[in-house]
Design a protein around this motif. Structure first.
Motif, PDB file in Angstrom:
ATOM      1  N   GLU A 208      48.429  44.163  28.609  1.00 35.79           N
ATOM      2  CA  GLU A 208      48.589  42.775  29.052  1.00 35.79           C
ATOM      3  C   GLU A 208      47.501  42.371  30.037  1.00 35.79           C
ATOM      4  O   GLU A 208      47.131  41.196  30.110  1.00 35.79           O
ATOM      5  CB  GLU A 208      49.968  42.588  29.697  1.00 35.79           C
ATOM      6  N   VAL A 209      46.984  43.333  30.795  1.00 36.31           N
ATOM      7  CA  VAL A 209      45.866  43.076  31.705  1.00 36.31           C
ATOM      8  C   VAL A 209      44.539  43.255  30.979  1.00 36.31           C
ATOM      9  O   VAL A 209      43.592  42.486  31.189  1.00 36.31           O
ATOM     10  CB  VAL A 209      45.954  44.000  32.941  1.00 36.31           C
ATOM     11  N   GLN A 210      44.457  44.244  30.103  1.00 38.16           N
ATOM     12  CA  GLN A 210      43.212  44.509  29.376  1.00 38.16           C
ATOM     13  C   GLN A 210      42.750  43.298  28.563  1.00 38.16           C
ATOM     14  O   GLN A 210      41.546  43.097  28.388  1.00 38.16           O
ATOM     15  CB  GLN A 210      43.392  45.711  28.442  1.00 38.16           C
ATOM     16  N   ARG A 211      43.689  42.491  28.089  1.00 41.93           N
ATOM     17  CA  ARG A 211      43.271  41.345  27.275  1.00 41.93           C
ATOM     18  C   ARG A 211      42.497  40.313  28.090  1.00 41.93           C
ATOM     19  O   ARG A 211      41.840  39.440  27.527  1.00 41.93           O
ATOM     20  CB  ARG A 211      44.480  40.699  26.606  1.00 41.93           C
ATOM     21  N   TRP A 212      42.572  40.414  29.421  1.00 46.07           N
ATOM     22  CA  TRP A 212      41.805  39.539  30.303  1.00 46.07           C
ATOM     23  C   TRP A 212      40.520  40.216  30.793  1.00 46.07           C
ATOM     24  O   TRP A 212      39.868  39.709  31.704  1.00 46.07           O
ATOM     25  CB  TRP A 212      42.641  39.150  31.521  1.00 46.07           C
TER      26      TRP A 212
END
Length: 218
Positions: A67-71
């Protein structure tokens, strides 16, 4: 080294997704976690989290959740104007929202970096990812400057206000003590080149997984 024992648990966290009406409500609370030894910040930060990375990372550590990696690309771009390590920015996003742009806390903190409304200019879209990142990372960078490069103190200041930077660990609110524990450990794992983070896994088990489940559904 003088050590104190603290029972580490995540404070209950209520997060609201607002879009004209409340679409979701989530409460995280944990019990029965083991007693964890924590040193005072002046001793532990040097051991756990480098104050000033020798180089600014060009890619995000793989330890962060999907969920953080997609940013990841945006985090790198957002961190650059403030000369912040993207992994430090990602650590804050991980704990604050787990990449949930629509998160709103019970106290009114907004968006990816859980920025309080008084940090925004009139008329700004507080949950807009770029605007939210600019306001949140400006506050983080200012805290890092006030803390003279001490990452642990800057993270405590991000959670509890910059006034915490000059206070003793024992004088911090319990929420800030816990935030310091999670954040310094996750960041240390990120900059050490590890492919997974024991501290992040601990945070997820302590209740962070519920926040990330909300982020995954956005």
């Amino acid at each position: 080294m003088f050590l104190q024992k603290w029972i580490i648990r995540l404070l209950p966290l209520e997060v609201f997704f607002v879009g004209g009406m409340i679409l979701g409500w989530m409460v995280m609370q944990t019990t029965g976690l083991p007693v964890v030894k924590l040193a005072l910040p002046s001793e532990a930060v040097a051991a756990e989290a480098p104050a000033t990375p020798s180089t600014i990372a060009s890619a995000l550590s793989p330890i962060f959740t999907p969920e953080v990696q997609r940013w990841s690309q945006q985090i790198i771009e957002w961190a650059a104007p403030f000369q912040l390590d993207p992994n430090l920015a990602a650590t804050v996003m991980q704990i604050e929202s787990c990449g949930w742009a629509g998160a709103v806390s019970r106290s009114g903190a907004q968006g990816l970096f859980q920025v309080m409304p008084f940090h925004f200019e009139a008329g700004e879209a507080m949950q807009d990812p770029h605007t939210n990142a600019q306001r949140g990372l400006a506050y983080l960078a200012l805290g890092l400057s006030k803390a003279k490069g001490d990452v642990g103190l800057a993270l405590a200041g991000y959670n509890g206000g910059h006034g915490q930077i000059t206070r003793a660990f024992s004088a911090w609110p319990q929420e800030t003590q816990r935030y310091w524990y999670w954040a310094t450990g996750i960041y240390a794992d990120a900059v050490s080149g590890q492919t997974s983070s024991p501290r992040l896994e601990e945070w997820l088990r302590a209740g962070g997984a519920s926040l990330c489940a909300q982020a995954a559904r956005q």
